[in-house]
Design a protein around this motif. Structure first.
Motif, PDB file in Angstrom:
ATOM      1  N   THR A 150       0.811  -1.222   0.000  1.00  0.00           N
ATOM      2  CA  THR A 150       0.000   0.000   0.000  1.00  0.00           C
ATOM      3  C   THR A 150       0.843   1.269   0.000  1.00  0.00           C
ATOM      4  O   THR A 150       0.300   2.363  -0.042  1.00  0.00           O
ATOM      5  CB  THR A 150      -0.932   0.018   1.223  1.00  0.00           C
ATOM      6  OG1 THR A 150      -0.136   0.029   2.426  1.00  0.00           O
ATOM      7  CG2 THR A 150      -1.843  -1.195   1.230  1.00  0.00           C
ATOM      8  N   ARG A 151       2.183   1.119   0.055  1.00  0.00           N
ATOM      9  CA  ARG A 151       3.051   2.303   0.117  1.00  0.00           C
ATOM     10  C   ARG A 151       4.178   2.219  -0.915  1.00  0.00           C
ATOM     11  O   ARG A 151       5.302   2.648  -0.663  1.00  0.00           O
ATOM     12  CB  ARG A 151       3.634   2.442   1.533  1.00  0.00           C
ATOM     13  CG  ARG A 151       2.598   2.802   2.587  1.00  0.00           C
ATOM     14  CD  ARG A 151       3.221   2.950   3.949  1.00  0.00           C
ATOM     15  NE  ARG A 151       3.516   1.660   4.561  1.00  0.00           N
ATOM     16  CZ  ARG A 151       4.170   1.508   5.719  1.00  0.00           C
ATOM     17  NH1 ARG A 151       4.627   2.571   6.349  1.00  0.00           N
ATOM     18  NH2 ARG A 151       4.376   0.310   6.210  1.00  0.00           N
ATOM     19  N   ARG A 287      -0.124  11.089  -5.307  1.00  0.00           N
ATOM     20  CA  ARG A 287      -1.385  10.875  -4.575  1.00  0.00           C
ATOM     21  C   ARG A 287      -2.519  11.723  -5.127  1.00  0.00           C
ATOM     22  O   ARG A 287      -3.691  11.422  -4.883  1.00  0.00           O
ATOM     23  CB  ARG A 287      -1.180  11.163  -3.088  1.00  0.00           C
ATOM     24  CG  ARG A 287      -0.414  10.082  -2.344  1.00  0.00           C
ATOM     25  CD  ARG A 287      -0.567  10.244  -0.842  1.00  0.00           C
ATOM     26  NE  ARG A 287       0.050  11.465  -0.353  1.00  0.00           N
ATOM     27  CZ  ARG A 287       1.309  11.539   0.057  1.00  0.00           C
ATOM     28  NH1 ARG A 287       2.085  10.469   0.032  1.00  0.00           N
ATOM     29  NH2 ARG A 287       1.810  12.674   0.499  1.00  0.00           N
TER      30      ARG A 287
END
Length: 419
Positions: A150-151, A287
């Motif tokens: 997730t990162r 993002r």
């Protein structure tokens, strides 16, 4: 007394406590893994970028012909290209943790061998260093995809920044260390065995525990038939070509435009420092976007603008160093991030990484040679800089395909294999 599920309060409390302890152990293990990855990344460029500033001293002391001295920059890139395709198979057989640990040992050994004052040891150590770094280049994106799914963007930027920052420091301190330390340039190159050994020691805990010593891992074939994989490969190759051309030739371009040799060296440091700062800003930009096409195209356009500026007015050296750093730092992070985002799982990420870095570093190896050849035959810097403008324009085109939010078709990948 029991609760409505039939469990005693003591058992319930005990279960909660055990769960909390397990959670703390998990967080501690993840933190140790992250530190291990970042310290490994810190060693993936420094032993290479420290060579350029002292290569004239090496050539004089060992009486090396210019062609042999040039191998010190070319051999690692060729090692990257040749070894990268076999890394996924090694990881599938032995486990990523063990293969990366072995690579760090090889890297450390290569630095120590290069410390020996002989031309043969210098070249042999350089080959070992290239082999160790090649494995790290391929496995780090795969390990980030596996352990921090997730990162991916954030941690890719972090390890790229660490890698680039330490590399910039290595190029800056090489000459001062060679002037004040016993052993001269031998010490300037050899002392990097210390952080390499630290990376080995910090990685040792990853070789213990379940899933580490006998890690089952599917072996994915390199995605040669995927157009998206080729787009990612082209983006990786073109940005690598640009980086190695800049670190090899930019000081000479500036020097011939009237800048002193010392100032030209600091301008190269400025380029790398800006690139590191830019790489840290990329995750925040990612993002805010649905895919990476826009930022990849803009970053490639920044490289084009920097090369065009060098062509039109090379006297504005500071400005073009900054512009090239802005584009180069972002493109490096994007190229590495694509390896994780454009793959459906860690095994596929490793295969894509192997393909992209194999072809990419072949381009990187020939880039400085072509640039220097064009300079020789044209008796100036205009033609080679035009060559870089064309490369940056091509990179902007492939960025549109490489930045799409999709993954390659996995139908051509092999069935899972285990050790």
């Amino acid at each position: 007394m029991r609760d409505h599920d039939g469990a005693s309060p003591a058992a319930t409390v005990g279960g909660v406590v055990r769960s909390q302890r397990a959670s703390r152990r998990t967080h501690s293990g993840q933190a140790l893994l992250l530190w291990g990855l970042l310290v490994a990344a810190a060693n993936l460029r420094a032993s290479l970028t420290g060579v350029g500033p002292v290569i004239d001293r090496i050539q004089v002391d060992l009486r090396l012909a210019p062609a042999v001295a040039g191998l010190l920059n070319t051999l690692p890139l060729l090692a990257f290209a040749m070894i990268s395709p076999i890394v996924p198979r090694l990881a599938a057989r032995w486990g990523s943790a063990w293969v990366l640990g072995a690579a760090l040992v090889v890297l450390t050994l290569g630095i120590v061998v290069r410390w020996v004052p002989a031309a043969s040891a210098l070249l042999a150590g350089t080959v070992l260093i290239g082999a160790g770094i090649a494995v790290g280049n391929v496995l780090l994106p795969s390990l980030i995809k596996r352990d921090f799914p997730t990162r991916v963007g954030l941690l890719t930027a972090a390890y790229a920044a660490v890698m680039g920052g330490v590399a910039a420091v290595a190029s800056g301190v090489a000459v001062p260390i060679s002037e004040i330390a016993p052993g001269g340039w031998h010490t300037a190159l050899g002392w990097w065995a210390v952080p390499a050994l630290a990376a080995v020691m910090l990685w040792l805990p990853q070789l213990k525990g379940p899933g580490r010593t006998a890690e089952p891992m599917r072996h994915a074939r390199l995605p040669w038939g995927s157009p998206l994989a080729w787009s990612v490969t082209a983006f990786m190759g073109l940005q690598s070509l640009g980086f190695y051309v800049v670190v090899t030739w930019l000081p000479q371009v500036f020097h011939d435009s009237g800048v002193t040799s010392t100032a030209a060296g600091w301008l190269l440091f400025l380029f790398q420092a800006v690139a590191v700062a830019t790489s840290l800003a990329v995750p925040a930009a990612l993002r805010r976007t649905r895919d990476q096409r826009g930022i990849a195209t803009i970053s490639s356009a920044a490289l084009f603008a920097g090369y065009l500026g060098l062509l039109i007015n090379p006297g504005w050296a500071v400005l073009w160093s900054v512009v090239l750093g802005l584009g180069g730092g972002a493109c490096l992070v994007l190229a590495l991030t694509f390896l994780g985002l454009r793959a459906p799982d860690p095994a596929a990420a490793g295969a894509l990484s192997a393909m992209a870095q194999s072809i990419g570093y072949l381009l990187a190896a020939v880039g400085p040679v072509i640039f220097g050849f064009l300079h020789s035959v044209s008796a100036g810097w205009q033609v080679p800089i035009i060559f870089m403008c064309v490369a940056a324009a091509g990179q902007a085109i492939v960025a549109i395909a490489a930045g799409r939010g999709t993954v390659p078709n996995t139908s051509d990948q092999a069935a899972p294999t285990t050790r």
